[in-house]
Design an enzyme around this catalytic site. Structure first.
Site, PDB file in Angstrom:
ATOM      1  N   LYS A 183       7.912  53.108  16.689  1.00 56.71           N
ATOM      2  CA  LYS A 183       8.347  52.125  17.466  1.00 56.71           C
ATOM      3  C   LYS A 183       9.758  51.613  16.782  1.00 56.71           C
ATOM      4  CE  LYS A 183       5.094  51.629  20.205  1.00 56.71           C
ATOM      5  NZ  LYS A 183       5.260  51.528  21.735  1.00 56.71           N
TER       6      LYS A 183
HETATM    7  N1  PMP Z   1      -0.127  54.421  18.951  1.00 60.76           N
HETATM    8  C1  PMP Z   1       0.318  53.469  18.106  1.00 60.76           C
HETATM    9  C2  PMP Z   1      -0.367  52.953  16.750  1.00 60.76           C
HETATM   10  C3  PMP Z   1       0.991  52.258  18.908  1.00 60.76           C
HETATM   11  O1  PMP Z   1       1.289  51.350  18.276  1.00 60.76           O
HETATM   12  C4  PMP Z   1       1.534  52.802  20.173  1.00 60.76           C
HETATM   13  C5  PMP Z   1       2.300  51.783  21.144  1.00 60.76           C
HETATM   14  N2  PMP Z   1       1.634  50.606  21.483  1.00 60.76           N
HETATM   15  C6  PMP Z   1       1.154  54.046  20.773  1.00 60.76           C
HETATM   16  C7  PMP Z   1       0.340  54.823  19.940  1.00 60.76           C
HETATM   17  C8  PMP Z   1       1.592  54.452  21.985  1.00 60.76           C
HETATM   18  O2  PMP Z   1       2.920  54.675  22.153  1.00 60.76           O
HETATM   19  P1  PMP Z   1       3.715  54.397  23.539  1.00 60.76           P
HETATM   20  O3  PMP Z   1       3.611  52.751  23.531  1.00 60.76           O
HETATM   21  O4  PMP Z   1       5.117  54.831  23.269  1.00 60.76           O
HETATM   22  O5  PMP Z   1       2.986  54.803  24.763  1.00 60.76           O
END
Ligand code: PMP
Length: 360
Positions: A47
């Site tokens: 992130k």
């Molecule tokens: N794994 C974790 C631990 C996350 O925090 C997130 C984001 N919410 C994701 C996977 C998925 O990533 P994205 O939001 O880019 O689809």
């Protein structure tokens, strides 16, 4: 040129994460399987990339100015990145989280100076008490605030198009055949996936989803069916359809159970020495589900979004696994010996059953 490995700010360390071969998985699958290790970002998750990009862009557009307060709805990792970058740049931030978020994550966000507002996890996305609605309400009522809105602001997938995708293509030297990553806001899979598909039409873009999510059904049937259950899988399992999910880029969705995901993460730690987060376990469980399709020439990249240290009180705590019913006292040893537990059988892993035999 001499490389001093010396940087001007913590933010200069965002991105350019390493890729590591999963030796056991490559051997079992009979192909090359590499993991993109996003825990190597300074905020220890994928992130950092999107938050850094979205904040920089908002500053350039004049939407964020000194004294602004950044607002975001987050499962924890985005919040940590917002708190870290806000601390560095001098912004205030207010983060709304589901009350199911791990206490470790909440403590970390607060340690960086963030204000954290806990909201009920078990309400629909459009309910006034949901963490989305709360963030929106704060952004509408608080003067000088700016809502990042990772689900709907396209800066999210753009960050992955500009960084994650090119890195994966370069690190795989153009040999990539499959990219496997979780989909939640959709930023990672859609942004990196779009870049990779542009390089080669042949690359399979595989999204991993929780069983308690609306995304897979939406992809397959074009209808929004809100999930009836909530998932213990943090960061994955959507009850909305975020604009950052580009369904055209994604070839297919694979859903995995919370149980499979937690056991796969533990297996990964014990077989590869990689202690990754809960959603990384989901990715491994999904890969194991499609193992029969894998060919010897395949070059598979899976993306591990964060580090396992954020889940010490969850998947890495035997008491929690027992409480959730993911392990029972009679089957716990066996369950730990394979990936998705529900649907798979793997050779014995060097697990240490004594570790879980006495959960109390
Ligand atoms: N794994 C974790 C631990 C996350 O925090 C997130 C984001 N919410 C994701 C996977 C998925 O990533 P994205 O939001 O880019 O689809």
């Amino acid at each position: 040129m001499k490389h001093l490995n010396r940087y001007d700010s913590i933010l200069d360390l965002i991105g350019k994460t390493p890729m590591v071969r999963l030796r056991k998985m490559s051997q079992l699958a009979g192909a090359k399987v590499y993991a993109k290790m996003e825990a190597f970002n300074p905020g220890q998750s994928v992130k950092d990339r999107i938050v850094y990009h979205m904040i920089n862009r908002a500053e350039m557009d004049g939407k964020l100015t000194p004294g602004s307060t950044i607002i975001e709805a987050t499962s924890g990792n985005t919040g940590f990145s917002v708190a870290m970058i806000s601390a560095m740049k001098g912004y205030d931030c207010i983060l709304t989280v589901k009350d199911s978020a791990s206490s470790d994550k909440i403590k970390m966000m607060r340690a960086l100076g963030a204000t954290v507002v806990k909201c009920p996890a078990k309400v629909p996305g459009d309910h006034p008490d949901s963490y989305y609605s709360k963030a929106k309400e704060l952004a509408e009522t608080l003067p000088g605030s700016y809502y990042l809105n990772q689900n709907f602001d396209k800066g999210n997938s753009e960050a992955h198009y500009l960084t994650t995708g090119p890195e994966i293509w370069e690190q795989s030297e153009g040999r990539l055949t499959h990219f496997v990553a979780t989909a939640s806001t959709g930023g990672t899979i859609s942004g990196a996936g779009k870049f990779l598909k542009e390089r080669s039409e042949q690359v399979q873009i595989i999204a991993v989803d929780s069983e308690a999510s609306a995304l897979k059904t939406y992809h397959e049937k074009g209808v929004f069916v809100p999930p009836t259950d909530s998932s213990s899988l943090e960061g994955v399992g959507k009850n909305i359809i975020p604009a950052n999910v580009n369904f055209d880029t994604i070839d297919r969705f694979i859903s995995v159970s919370d149980r499979s995901s937690s056991i796969a993460a533990r297996y990964l730690a014990k077989t590869e020495g990689i202690m990754a987060g809960y959603s990384s376990g989901a990715v491994m469980a999904a890969l194991w589900k499609i193992r029969a399709e894998i060919r010897p020439d395949d070059f598979i990249v899976v993306l591990f979004p964060d580090h396992g240290s954020r889940y010490l009180s969850k998947i890495y705590d035997p008491k929690w696994l027992l409480k959730m019913g993911y392990l029972s006292s009679d089957t716990q040893e066996d369950s730990l010996d394979h990936f998705g537990a529900d649907e798979t059988e793997l050779p014995k892993a060097p697990a240490k059953p004594s570790e879980i035999r006495s959960p109390g």
